[in-house]
Design a protein around this motif. Structure first.
Motif, PDB file in Angstrom:
ATOM      1  N   ASP A   1       0.853  -1.182   0.110  1.00 10.35           N
ATOM      2  CA  ASP A   1      -0.148   0.071   0.023  1.00 10.35           C
ATOM      3  C   ASP A   1       0.991   1.431  -0.151  1.00 10.35           C
ATOM      4  N   LEU A   2       2.042   1.117  -0.018  1.00  8.31           N
ATOM      5  CA  LEU A   2       2.941   2.334   0.047  1.00  8.31           C
ATOM      6  C   LEU A   2       3.535   2.606  -1.174  1.00  8.31           C
ATOM      7  N   ASN A   3       3.805   3.963  -1.299  1.00  8.28           N
ATOM      8  CA  ASN A   3       4.385   4.378  -2.853  1.00  8.28           C
ATOM      9  C   ASN A   3       6.095   4.263  -2.435  1.00  8.28           C
ATOM     10  N   LEU A   4       6.656   3.176  -2.629  1.00  8.22           N
ATOM     11  CA  LEU A   4       8.018   2.970  -2.471  1.00  8.22           C
ATOM     12  C   LEU A   4       8.908   4.095  -3.292  1.00  8.22           C
ATOM     13  N   ALA A   5       8.492   4.340  -4.347  1.00  7.56           N
ATOM     14  CA  ALA A   5       9.371   5.619  -4.941  1.00  7.56           C
ATOM     15  C   ALA A   5       9.253   6.741  -4.255  1.00  7.56           C
ATOM     16  N   ALA A   6       8.265   7.192  -3.726  1.00  7.74           N
ATOM     17  CA  ALA A   6       8.117   8.504  -2.700  1.00  7.74           C
ATOM     18  C   ALA A   6       8.862   8.287  -1.577  1.00  7.74           C
ATOM     19  N   LEU A   7       8.889   6.942  -1.169  1.00  7.13           N
ATOM     20  CA  LEU A   7       9.567   7.014   0.338  1.00  7.13           C
ATOM     21  C   LEU A   7      11.104   6.771  -0.267  1.00  7.13           C
ATOM     22  N   ASP A   8      11.533   6.484  -1.266  1.00  6.79           N
ATOM     23  CA  ASP A   8      13.014   6.381  -1.794  1.00  6.79           C
ATOM     24  C   ASP A   8      13.389   7.746  -1.751  1.00  6.79           C
ATOM     25  N   ARG A   9      12.833   8.649  -2.351  1.00  6.83           N
ATOM     26  CA  ARG A   9      12.889  10.099  -2.690  1.00  6.83           C
ATOM     27  C   ARG A   9      13.053  10.732  -1.269  1.00  6.83           C
ATOM     28  N   TYR A  10      12.140  10.381  -0.292  1.00 10.15           N
ATOM     29  CA  TYR A  10      12.471  11.070   0.838  1.00 10.15           C
ATOM     30  C   TYR A  10      13.774  10.678   1.493  1.00 10.15           C
ATOM     31  N   PHE A  11      14.145   9.451   1.615  1.00 10.41           N
ATOM     32  CA  PHE A  11      15.066   8.941   2.556  1.00 10.41           C
ATOM     33  C   PHE A  11      16.461   9.176   1.449  1.00 10.41           C
ATOM     34  N   SER A  12      16.453   9.408   0.374  1.00 14.50           N
ATOM     35  CA  SER A  12      17.549   9.789  -0.398  1.00 14.50           C
ATOM     36  C   SER A  12      18.264  11.037  -0.184  1.00 14.50           C
ATOM     37  N   GLN A  13      17.406  11.982   0.563  1.00 13.14           N
ATOM     38  CA  GLN A  13      18.028  13.448   0.918  1.00 13.14           C
ATOM     39  C   GLN A  13      18.801  13.097   2.162  1.00 13.14           C
ATOM     40  N   TYR A  14      18.850  12.206   2.730  1.00 10.61           N
ATOM     41  CA  TYR A  14      19.774  11.643   3.837  1.00 10.61           C
ATOM     42  C   TYR A  14      20.686  10.844   3.263  1.00 10.61           C
ATOM     43  N   ASN A  15      20.925  10.598   2.141  1.00  7.56           N
ATOM     44  CA  ASN A  15      21.772   9.649   1.487  1.00  7.56           C
ATOM     45  C   ASN A  15      21.782   8.212   2.128  1.00  7.56           C
ATOM     46  N   PHE A  16      20.429   7.762   2.015  1.00  5.44           N
ATOM     47  CA  PHE A  16      20.166   6.508   2.470  1.00  5.44           C
ATOM     48  C   PHE A  16      19.409   5.945   1.238  1.00  5.44           C
ATOM     49  N   ASP A  17      19.801   4.780   0.692  1.00  9.81           N
ATOM     50  CA  ASP A  17      19.086   3.983  -0.335  1.00  9.81           C
ATOM     51  C   ASP A  17      18.075   3.083   0.342  1.00  9.81           C
TER      52      ASP A  17
ATOM     53  N   ASN B   1      16.039   1.075  -1.496  1.00 10.60           N
ATOM     54  CA  ASN B   1      15.871  -0.119  -2.230  1.00 10.60           C
ATOM     55  C   ASN B   1      17.071  -0.881  -2.052  1.00 10.60           C
ATOM     56  N   ALA B   2      18.326  -0.356  -1.359  1.00  4.73           N
ATOM     57  CA  ALA B   2      19.306  -1.380  -1.432  1.00  4.73           C
ATOM     58  C   ALA B   2      19.159  -2.181  -0.196  1.00  4.73           C
ATOM     59  N   GLU B   3      18.198  -1.752   0.783  1.00  2.00           N
ATOM     60  CA  GLU B   3      17.920  -2.774   1.833  1.00  2.00           C
ATOM     61  C   GLU B   3      16.879  -3.834   1.580  1.00  2.00           C
ATOM     62  N   ASP B   4      17.730  -4.921   2.314  1.00  2.00           N
ATOM     63  CA  ASP B   4      16.960  -6.258   2.257  1.00  2.00           C
ATOM     64  C   ASP B   4      15.813  -6.413   2.901  1.00  2.00           C
ATOM     65  N   ASP B   5      15.973  -5.866   4.292  1.00  2.62           N
ATOM     66  CA  ASP B   5      14.759  -5.647   5.076  1.00  2.62           C
ATOM     67  C   ASP B   5      14.087  -4.301   5.288  1.00  2.62           C
ATOM     68  N   GLN B   6      13.132  -3.829   3.948  1.00  2.00           N
ATOM     69  CA  GLN B   6      12.766  -2.676   4.224  1.00  2.00           C
ATOM     70  C   GLN B   6      11.566  -2.381   5.209  1.00  2.00           C
ATOM     71  N   SER B   7      10.830  -3.538   5.502  1.00  2.00           N
ATOM     72  CA  SER B   7       9.887  -3.522   6.413  1.00  2.00           C
ATOM     73  C   SER B   7      10.477  -2.930   7.858  1.00  2.00           C
ATOM     74  N   ARG B   8      11.424  -3.614   8.022  1.00  2.00           N
ATOM     75  CA  ARG B   8      12.068  -3.027   9.344  1.00  2.00           C
ATOM     76  C   ARG B   8      12.710  -1.757   9.375  1.00  2.00           C
ATOM     77  N   ILE B   9      13.056  -1.324   8.390  1.00  2.83           N
ATOM     78  CA  ILE B   9      13.474   0.180   8.298  1.00  2.83           C
ATOM     79  C   ILE B   9      12.369   1.244   8.354  1.00  2.83           C
ATOM     80  N   LEU B  10      11.189   0.668   7.499  1.00  4.59           N
ATOM     81  CA  LEU B  10      10.160   1.507   7.621  1.00  4.59           C
ATOM     82  C   LEU B  10       9.649   1.411   9.137  1.00  4.59           C
ATOM     83  N   ALA B  11       9.382   0.065   9.742  1.00  5.61           N
ATOM     84  CA  ALA B  11       9.094   0.225  11.129  1.00  5.61           C
ATOM     85  C   ALA B  11      10.005   0.954  12.207  1.00  5.61           C
ATOM     86  N   ASN B  12      11.033   1.029  11.735  1.00  2.77           N
ATOM     87  CA  ASN B  12      11.909   2.103  12.545  1.00  2.77           C
ATOM     88  C   ASN B  12      11.557   3.571  12.506  1.00  2.77           C
TER      89      ASN B  12
END
Length: 389
Positions: free
Chosen positions: A163-179, A181-192
């Protein structure tokens, strides 16, 4: 000491005025021998709602029966407020000498430490002239207003990472130099990040900020815009739109709709075109729209944010009351509060808002500096900003 006659006369007039109203949402009558638990229930219901006045020594029909002489009634009601209510509550009381007998006037404000409960763990609210146990939704709002619970952190049932727009999330996190899409456990990152819960559901904040279709699960989390031809809601409707999507899109779209509906009479001044009348700068509307989406109570269903454009005013109406620590009077001078702290954090990081607490004073000053009326009001379960045109 000689009693102050003017002081007592003022209170006599106040008691008579309250009795003339009869029992209602802010007035209750009690006999002098009322049980402490009964008095505690009245105080709790008023404090959990909008406050009120309790007249002890007055019967249900408004007849003054008076206080007994053998009891210190002011000390008794103070002890009840301290010992029969959790948490204890501050009240004001004064004995008023009426021709028919003495009456204890007890004033209960809207409680700062809501929600209050009885010793039997009942949360009561005032509805009309009666008290009743708060429903689950009403209790939820009381805890939200107290800052004890944040609805934007709760899980939206039936949702997941799809249900999430992962492209929008990637744009948000990229401003903090965080990729992301490169993370194996996206759900854990998003929970944090409070976008999802540990169980894999999307939070209310996550869905509203980064959802592909937030209104599929939160159908009233949008903005309703209406433009009326005159000064009344019964006037001809010039334009009406419902704006949905993620919160950033809602703010940008509502701002564009409002801009397109505002007439800008102009005149030629030299080589330039100038406004013929004062126009609010766009930052005023942007601030009020952002304020509405970040502070509304998303637990209230059946009601959207409403923006209503009239000839003489613009109304910004957001479901939900102000938190316990915030009063209408404080808003014009700046006060920091976050009903939805996760939404506030992300909207601030996405540059939709400046420092929390600065926006409404800015709007207030601009309106006042240009002799335009501005009002902040709480009406029912809604917060209104009314901006004169």
């Amino acid at each position: 000491m000689t009693p102050n006659n003017n002081f007592n006369n003022n209170h006599i007039a106040e008691v008579l005025a309250l009795i003339s109203q009869g029992e209602n949402s802010s007035v209750e009558f009690k006999s002098a021998n009322a049980h402490p638990d009964s008095l505690a229930r009245e105080i709790i219901a008023f404090a959990n709602t909008q406050g009120g006045a309790l007249l002890i020594g007055v019967e249900d029909d408004g007849r003054i029966s008076g206080l007994t002489e053998s009891v210190d009634h002011e000390a008794r009601i103070a002890n009840i407020a301290r010992n029969n209510i959790n948490p204890p509550i501050n009240i004001e009381s004064v004995i008023v000498s009426m021709p028919e007998g003495r009456v204890l006037l007890v004033k209960i404000g809207r409680g700062r430490d809501r929600p209050y409960q009885t010793l039997q763990n009942q949360f009561l609210i005032r509805v009309g002239s009666t008290n009743r146990t708060a429903t689950q939704g009403e209790l939820l709002r009381l805890f939200q207003q107290a800052g004890l619970f944040h609805y934007d952190a709760t899980a939206v049932q039936g949702t997941g990472i799809a249900d999430l727009n992962l492209a929008a999330l990637d744009r948000y996190f990229s401003q903090y130099n965080f990729d992301l899409n490169a993370e194996d456990d996206q759900s854990r990152i998003l929970a944090n990040a409070d976008v999802m819960t540990e169980d894999g559901a999307v939070t209310v904040a996550g869905l509203l900020l980064f959802g592909i279709n937030p209104q599929r699960h939160l159908p009233y989390a949008g903005i309703s815009f209406a433009h009326f031809a005159g000064c009344e809601i019964t006037e001809e409707l010039i334009d009406k739109q419902v704006i949905e999507g993620a919160l950033g899109f809602q703010v940008d779209s509502a701002l564009a709709v409002l801009r397109n509906n505002l007439q800008r009479p102009s005149r030629i001044q030299g080589s330039r075109t100038e406004d013929a009348a004062f126009q609010y700068p766009e930052k005023v509307f942007r601030e009020l729209l952002v304020n509405a989406v970040i502070h509304r109570n998303y637990a209230i269903t059946g009601s959207r944010i409403r923006v209503q454009l009239f000839t003489d005013r613009i109304e910004f109406i957001s479901p939900g009351r102000l938190p316990n620590s915030v009063s209408i009077a404080k808003l014009s001078i700046g006060v920091s509060y976050a009903v939805n702290p996760i939404i506030v954090k992300f909207m601030e990081n996405m540059r939709y808002m400046d420092r929390l607490g600065r926006g409404l004073p800015m709007v207030w000053q601009i309106a006042r500096n240009h002799q335009r009326e501005i009002r902040f009001e709480e009406l029912g379960e809604e917060f209104w900003v009314i901006l004169g045109r």
